[in-house]
Design a protein around this motif. Structure first.
Motif, short mmCIF file in Angstrom:
data_model
loop_
_atom_site.label_atom_id
_atom_site.label_comp_id
_atom_site.label_asym_id
_atom_site.label_seq_id
_atom_site.Cartn_x
_atom_site.Cartn_y
_atom_site.Cartn_z
N SER A 309 -4.00 9.65 25.77
CA SER A 309 -3.16 10.39 24.83
C SER A 309 -2.38 9.47 23.89
N GLY A 310 -2.13 8.24 24.37
CA GLY A 310 -1.30 7.34 23.55
C GLY A 310 -1.98 6.90 22.27
N ASP A 311 -3.17 6.32 22.39
CA ASP A 311 -3.83 5.77 21.20
C ASP A 311 -5.17 6.43 20.89
N GLY A 312 -5.56 7.47 21.66
CA GLY A 312 -6.82 8.17 21.38
C GLY A 312 -8.04 7.39 21.81
N ASP A 343 -3.09 12.50 29.17
CA ASP A 343 -4.47 12.00 29.28
C ASP A 343 -5.38 13.12 29.76
N ALA A 344 -6.64 13.03 29.35
CA ALA A 344 -7.61 14.06 29.73
C ALA A 344 -8.93 13.42 30.13
N VAL A 345 -9.60 14.04 31.08
CA VAL A 345 -10.95 13.63 31.51
C VAL A 345 -11.92 14.73 31.12
N ARG A 373 -12.40 12.22 20.62
CA ARG A 373 -11.15 11.61 20.13
C ARG A 373 -10.33 12.59 19.29
N THR A 374 -11.01 13.56 18.66
CA THR A 374 -10.27 14.55 17.85
C THR A 374 -9.56 15.57 18.73
#
Length: 411
Positions: A309-312, A343-345, A373-374
């Protein structure tokens, strides 16, 4: 003139009866009668091929009961084998004539005209045979009976197509039931877990498929989740998929001490009930929501994408071992990764990662990662929607080649 009047009278006499016939048997009996009377023969029979038992048998036979002979024997067998008309006006001089039929029936056959009954593919389904015309049969009789043989063949073909349609309709109904049952095996109502979003999606390429996913909430508040893909498609893959999912659920009643050991034991179970050509790739993750630690094993599945989530940034989760069911003694390597808030998985099957468009082009994994990433900041369900819609845009009008499955987990 008398000859033409007789033919016209026969056609007129039978036309109305044939038009009123209610079933195939009655239609063929009338057709045999018309064939006999058109050429002035004594008897007519309609023979059919029983390919399963390698026999020929009479659907209609004037003057005798049902006749049954091996395929290839007699004039009728020769007619069907060669797929051509046979005219014999002296059976005593033709070695193909099967005299045993006359011996058994007491009938004396002197002349025979046999025409093949051809299906839509041009192959013979049987034969129409007329016997004993005074003075013998002529080429004109062959032309006259061409109509009768074509009509009989058409009636038989119509019945065959009707039966095939009925079988296809029954199979379609059974496949629809199987699809509904398989959909019910997938998780629907997700139990809420504080600090976690999760969702899944599966769309089979056929009525039933070999992809599966599952969410198993743990008593300590964690979540064990899986995404698998059984080799092959159709009913066989669907049956193995159901067996694998049921077996995994029965083994996981509490959080496993080791995900690697769990998958190792599970591999032995799959190996014991699957055949050599059937196996399953599988990603299995255990997420401790309180510590945000994800422990995982990737058994040959498409590498899941961890979206930071921080930098994609997108990281791939690859470590694990062989697909399930390939080797009895496979050992598995588990890894751990710490997730940050947001964050995502995303786990996908190869129906997503290897989607193919109408030009037979395969979707590049770099393009899939670009779409992921979008998704930064979206909910788990929104991520799935974006990825599925992007896949459908890429494939366009191309037929879906493989099952499409996505699992999204977001802390």
């Amino acid at each position: 003139m008398v000859h033409k009047d007789r033919i016209s009278r026969v056609i007129f006499e039978y036309a109305a009866k044939i038009g009123a016939a209610q079933n195939l048997d009655a239609l063929l009996v009338l057709n045999a009668g018309m064939a006999r009377d058109l050429v002035g023969a004594d008897r007519c029979s309609i023979w059919l091929v029983d390919a399963e038992n390698n026999r020929l048998w009479t659907k209609v036979a004037h003057g005798v009961g049902e006749l049954n002979i091996p395929i290839g024997q007699g004039l009728v067998g020769s007619c069907i084998a060669r797929n051509e008309t046979i005219l014999v006006n002296d059976t005593s001089r033709d070695e193909r004539f099967l005299r045993s039929v006359d011996y058994e029936s007491g009938y004396v056959t002197t002349s025979v005209l046999t025409l093949p009954l051809q299906g839509m593919d041009g192959k013979p389904m049987g034969a129409l045979q007329v016997l004993n015309k005074p003075g013998g049969f002529s080429p004109e009789d062959v032309d006259l009976l061409g109509l009768c043989s074509a009509y009989s063949a058409s009636a038989l073909e119509t019945q065959r197509l009707r039966k095939e349609a009925e079988v296809a309709q029954l199979l379609l109904h059974e496949l629809e039931i199987a699809r509904d049952v398989q959909q019910q095996l997938l998780p629907h109502a997700q139990l809420p877990i504080p600090g976690l979003e999760y969702a899944g999606y599966c769309r089979s390429a056929e009525f039933v498929g070999g992809d599966y996913y599952d969410f198993l909430p743990m008593p300590d508040g964690g979540l064990l989740f899986t995404l698998g893909d059984v080799s092959g498609k159709g009913i066989a893959a669907a049956v193995l998929m159901a067996s694998i999912q049921a077996s995994l659920r029965s083994q996981v009643v509490k959080a496993p001490v080791s995900v690697a050991a769990l998958i190792g034991d599970f591999n032995k179970a799959v190996y014991s009930f699957s055949t050599a050509d059937k196996y399953s790739t599988l990603f299995c993750g255990l997420l401790d929501v309180r510590s945000r630690k994800l422990t995982y094993v990737n058994a040959g599945q498409v590498r899941p994408m961890l979206l930071r989530s921080g930098d994609g940034r997108v990281e791939r989760l690859a470590h694990g071992g062989f697909p399930l069911g390939l080797l009895d003694a496979s050992e598995y390597d588990q890894r751990e990764v710490l997730l940050q808030p947001g964050d995502a998985v995303l786990c996908v099957s190869d129906g997503i990662s290897e989607a193919t468009n109408a030009k037979d082009e395969i979707w590049a994994e770099s393009e899939v990662e670009k779409i992921v990433r979008t998704c930064r900041g979206l909910t788990a369900q929104q991520m799935i929607d974006v990825l599925v819609e992007a896949t459908d845009r890429f494939t366009g009008k191309a037929k879906q080649a493989d099952d499409m499955t996505v699992v999204a987990i977001r802390v």
